[in-house]
Scaffold this motif. Sequence first.
Motif, PDB file in Angstrom:
ATOM      1  N   ILE A   1      -4.022  -0.554   2.704  1.00 49.25           N
ATOM      2  CA  ILE A   1      -2.686  -0.161   2.214  1.00 49.25           C
ATOM      3  C   ILE A   1      -2.591  -0.314   0.687  1.00 49.25           C
ATOM      4  O   ILE A   1      -3.213  -1.207   0.104  1.00 49.25           O
ATOM      5  CB  ILE A   1      -1.604  -1.017   2.935  1.00 49.25           C
ATOM      6  CG1 ILE A   1      -0.270  -0.298   3.012  1.00 49.25           C
ATOM      7  CG2 ILE A   1      -1.442  -2.375   2.295  1.00 49.25           C
ATOM      8  CD1 ILE A   1       0.677  -0.922   4.036  1.00 49.25           C
ATOM      9  N   GLU A   2      -1.877   0.620   0.055  1.00 49.32           N
ATOM     10  CA  GLU A   2      -1.691   0.566  -1.413  1.00 49.32           C
ATOM     11  C   GLU A   2      -0.217   0.348  -1.708  1.00 49.32           C
ATOM     12  O   GLU A   2       0.647   0.848  -0.978  1.00 49.32           O
ATOM     13  CB  GLU A   2      -2.163   1.895  -2.025  1.00 49.32           C
ATOM     14  CG  GLU A   2      -3.659   2.112  -1.837  1.00 49.32           C
ATOM     15  CD  GLU A   2      -4.069   3.592  -1.851  1.00 49.32           C
ATOM     16  OE1 GLU A   2      -3.263   4.437  -2.279  1.00 49.32           O
ATOM     17  OE2 GLU A   2      -5.200   3.870  -1.404  1.00 49.32           O
TER      18      GLU A   2
ATOM     19  N   VAL B   1      -0.491   4.411   3.094  1.00 42.50           N
ATOM     20  CA  VAL B   1      -1.651   4.180   3.971  1.00 42.50           C
ATOM     21  C   VAL B   1      -2.489   5.465   4.028  1.00 42.50           C
ATOM     22  O   VAL B   1      -1.973   6.505   4.439  1.00 42.50           O
ATOM     23  CB  VAL B   1      -1.190   3.822   5.416  1.00 42.50           C
ATOM     24  CG1 VAL B   1      -2.374   3.805   6.376  1.00 42.50           C
ATOM     25  CG2 VAL B   1      -0.469   2.494   5.437  1.00 42.50           C
ATOM     26  N   PRO B   2      -3.747   5.423   3.591  1.00 41.75           N
ATOM     27  CA  PRO B   2      -4.618   6.602   3.788  1.00 41.75           C
ATOM     28  C   PRO B   2      -4.934   6.703   5.282  1.00 41.75           C
ATOM     29  O   PRO B   2      -5.581   5.824   5.829  1.00 41.75           O
ATOM     30  CB  PRO B   2      -5.882   6.265   2.979  1.00 41.75           C
ATOM     31  CG  PRO B   2      -5.563   5.016   2.212  1.00 41.75           C
ATOM     32  CD  PRO B   2      -4.461   4.311   2.932  1.00 41.75           C
TER      33      PRO B   2
ATOM     34  N   PHE C   1       2.381   7.671   5.107  1.00 44.76           N
ATOM     35  CA  PHE C   1       1.034   7.900   5.630  1.00 44.76           C
ATOM     36  C   PHE C   1       0.495   9.172   4.992  1.00 44.76           C
ATOM     37  O   PHE C   1       1.067  10.248   5.179  1.00 44.76           O
ATOM     38  CB  PHE C   1       1.066   8.019   7.163  1.00 44.76           C
ATOM     39  CG  PHE C   1       1.437   6.726   7.828  1.00 44.76           C
ATOM     40  CD1 PHE C   1       0.466   5.789   8.151  1.00 44.76           C
ATOM     41  CD2 PHE C   1       2.775   6.430   8.101  1.00 44.76           C
ATOM     42  CE1 PHE C   1       0.813   4.581   8.739  1.00 44.76           C
ATOM     43  CE2 PHE C   1       3.126   5.223   8.683  1.00 44.76           C
ATOM     44  CZ  PHE C   1       2.139   4.292   9.005  1.00 44.76           C
ATOM     45  N   SER C   2      -0.590   8.986   4.242  1.00 46.83           N
ATOM     46  CA  SER C   2      -1.188  10.125   3.564  1.00 46.83           C
ATOM     47  C   SER C   2      -2.354  10.642   4.397  1.00 46.83           C
ATOM     48  O   SER C   2      -2.962   9.892   5.154  1.00 46.83           O
ATOM     49  CB  SER C   2      -1.668   9.640   2.191  1.00 46.83           C
ATOM     50  OG  SER C   2      -2.818  10.328   1.794  1.00 46.83           O
TER      51      SER C   2
ATOM     52  N   PRO D   1      -0.172  -8.763   5.276  1.00 47.59           N
ATOM     53  CA  PRO D   1      -1.402  -8.184   5.792  1.00 47.59           C
ATOM     54  C   PRO D   1      -2.306  -7.639   4.690  1.00 47.59           C
ATOM     55  O   PRO D   1      -1.866  -7.382   3.583  1.00 47.59           O
ATOM     56  CB  PRO D   1      -0.902  -7.025   6.650  1.00 47.59           C
ATOM     57  CG  PRO D   1       0.383  -6.621   6.029  1.00 47.59           C
ATOM     58  CD  PRO D   1       0.974  -7.881   5.497  1.00 47.59           C
ATOM     59  N   GLY D   2      -3.529  -7.462   5.058  1.00 43.21           N
ATOM     60  CA  GLY D   2      -4.496  -6.760   4.228  1.00 43.21           C
ATOM     61  C   GLY D   2      -4.569  -7.282   2.800  1.00 43.21           C
ATOM     62  O   GLY D   2      -4.570  -8.474   2.553  1.00 43.21           O
ATOM     63  N   SER D   3      -4.620  -6.332   1.885  1.00 45.96           N
ATOM     64  CA  SER D   3      -4.879  -6.680   0.494  1.00 45.96           C
ATOM     65  C   SER D   3      -3.618  -6.980  -0.306  1.00 45.96           C
ATOM     66  O   SER D   3      -3.661  -7.035  -1.503  1.00 45.96           O
ATOM     67  CB  SER D   3      -5.602  -5.501  -0.147  1.00 45.96           C
ATOM     68  OG  SER D   3      -4.814  -4.335   0.016  1.00 45.96           O
ATOM     69  N   LEU D   4      -2.480  -7.149   0.367  1.00 53.40           N
ATOM     70  CA  LEU D   4      -1.232  -7.321  -0.390  1.00 53.40           C
ATOM     71  C   LEU D   4      -1.188  -8.650  -1.133  1.00 53.40           C
ATOM     72  O   LEU D   4      -1.563  -9.654  -0.611  1.00 53.40           O
ATOM     73  CB  LEU D   4      -0.036  -7.277   0.558  1.00 53.40           C
ATOM     74  CG  LEU D   4       0.134  -5.964   1.274  1.00 53.40           C
ATOM     75  CD1 LEU D   4       1.414  -5.993   2.081  1.00 53.40           C
ATOM     76  CD2 LEU D   4       0.175  -4.837   0.300  1.00 53.40           C
TER      77      LEU D   4
END
Length: 421
Positions: A395-396, A255-256, A222-223, A418-421
């Motif tokens: 998430i990156e 994760v920002p 977690f950034s 999840p998300g953009s993965l």
Amino acid sequence: MSHDSKNPITVCFISFHELALKGRNRSVFEKRLRDNLEACLKASDIATGQVKRIAGSLTVVVHDPEKAGECAHLLAQVPGVTAVAIAYKIDRDWEHICEVALKACREAAPAQGAYTFKVESRRSATDYPKNSMDISREVGAYVLAATIDEGASVRMKNPDVLISIKIVGGSTYISTLKIKGIGGLPSGSSGKTVSLLSSGIDSPVASFRMIKRGSVVLGLHFSGRPQTGSESEHLVLEIGQVLARTGGLARIYVVPFGDIQREIASIVEPSLRVIMYRRLMLVIAEKLARSQKAKALITGESLGQVASQTLDNIVATNEAVSMPILRPLIGTDKEEIINEARHIGSFDISIQDADDCCTLFMPRNPETHAQPKQVAASWELLDIEEMCDRALASIEVHDFSTRFGAHKMLSQQASDTPGSL
Ligand code: ATP
Ligand code: MG
């Protein structure tokens, strides 16, 4: 290639203890270790033959003898390996055995002054005419006769040079150098986990311990971005490079988290902020873990080390999730953790300064003994599901799967990522 005493072949002789205890599972574990070793070598620029099973050990031919040391050190870092010996491989000719034992002894002897040596032997080939005792005694006498004027003598306990001779099938392996391996179990034999990875000292060590026990680890960082810079992310990715050497780290997710923290800070009373951040981190980690078919979470918590790690606070964060949280450092002192971090190679990275989400919106007096009622009341104020979805959508992903071990586990993913993965 001929392999008499003039042209011995250089091999790495790889030992693995714990696997040997695994009964019927042994062959599965051994195959996994062999695959991981193969992949590790493939990812390096060291030219070798295939990893082969020989009399309960694994061996690999190193084409360039100059690279044998580098190769042995590389293989010693693969989970499951207890030791790697660099050995000369020759035929079973008695004269050749004596000559190569002498050569190996001289190479391992100190450059100057007196030294002691010992010969130990094992004969797995029962058709060989001499038994182990005879081999040790007679080779010992040969080496002593040739080196006594150089200051050598025989010593049974703690010799300076230990010449180890193994006769296996049609070959003889002679070694003097043995490097300790990291031990543990081969990557991939203990399932997948998600490790909450900060750029601090503790969580890389916690991740390493689980990798060593055979787990394939997915890191989650977690950034504080966009409320902070991205320094902590760079450090975490550097730590990732170090952990990836073992083959047990598959990828790191970032994760920002800065904006979400800011929102939490504006809603929840200051003393409970850290607990809320931690609970939300765990909830996000659990959701990610489920989508990646990981079965447990890992943290670097150590009981009582800091305010957020009192038993009360661990209980208060723990109950936000139902997945098991593994805390491999819970009973370990900071000093031991630091020593381990140094050994792994993560320490120098971890001590570099970086603002991460831990330093963001920190209250002056964080709660050290959170009360369940207060925690529940603050938790109620937050739209957890929305925050969680938002975090996962942003998430990156940074893959470390090009190396070995972990890449197979990585391909066993669920489709509902999840998300953009
Ligand atoms: P570490 O040295 O691992 O950062 P720490 O002693 O600083 O640990 P805390 O800051 O209380 O302890 O964090 C406890 C655990 O929470 C960490 O070991 C890590 O597993 C997780 N954690 C903390 N901050 C982060 C972060 N920014 N991203 C991911 N996980 C984190
Ligand atoms: Mg920390």
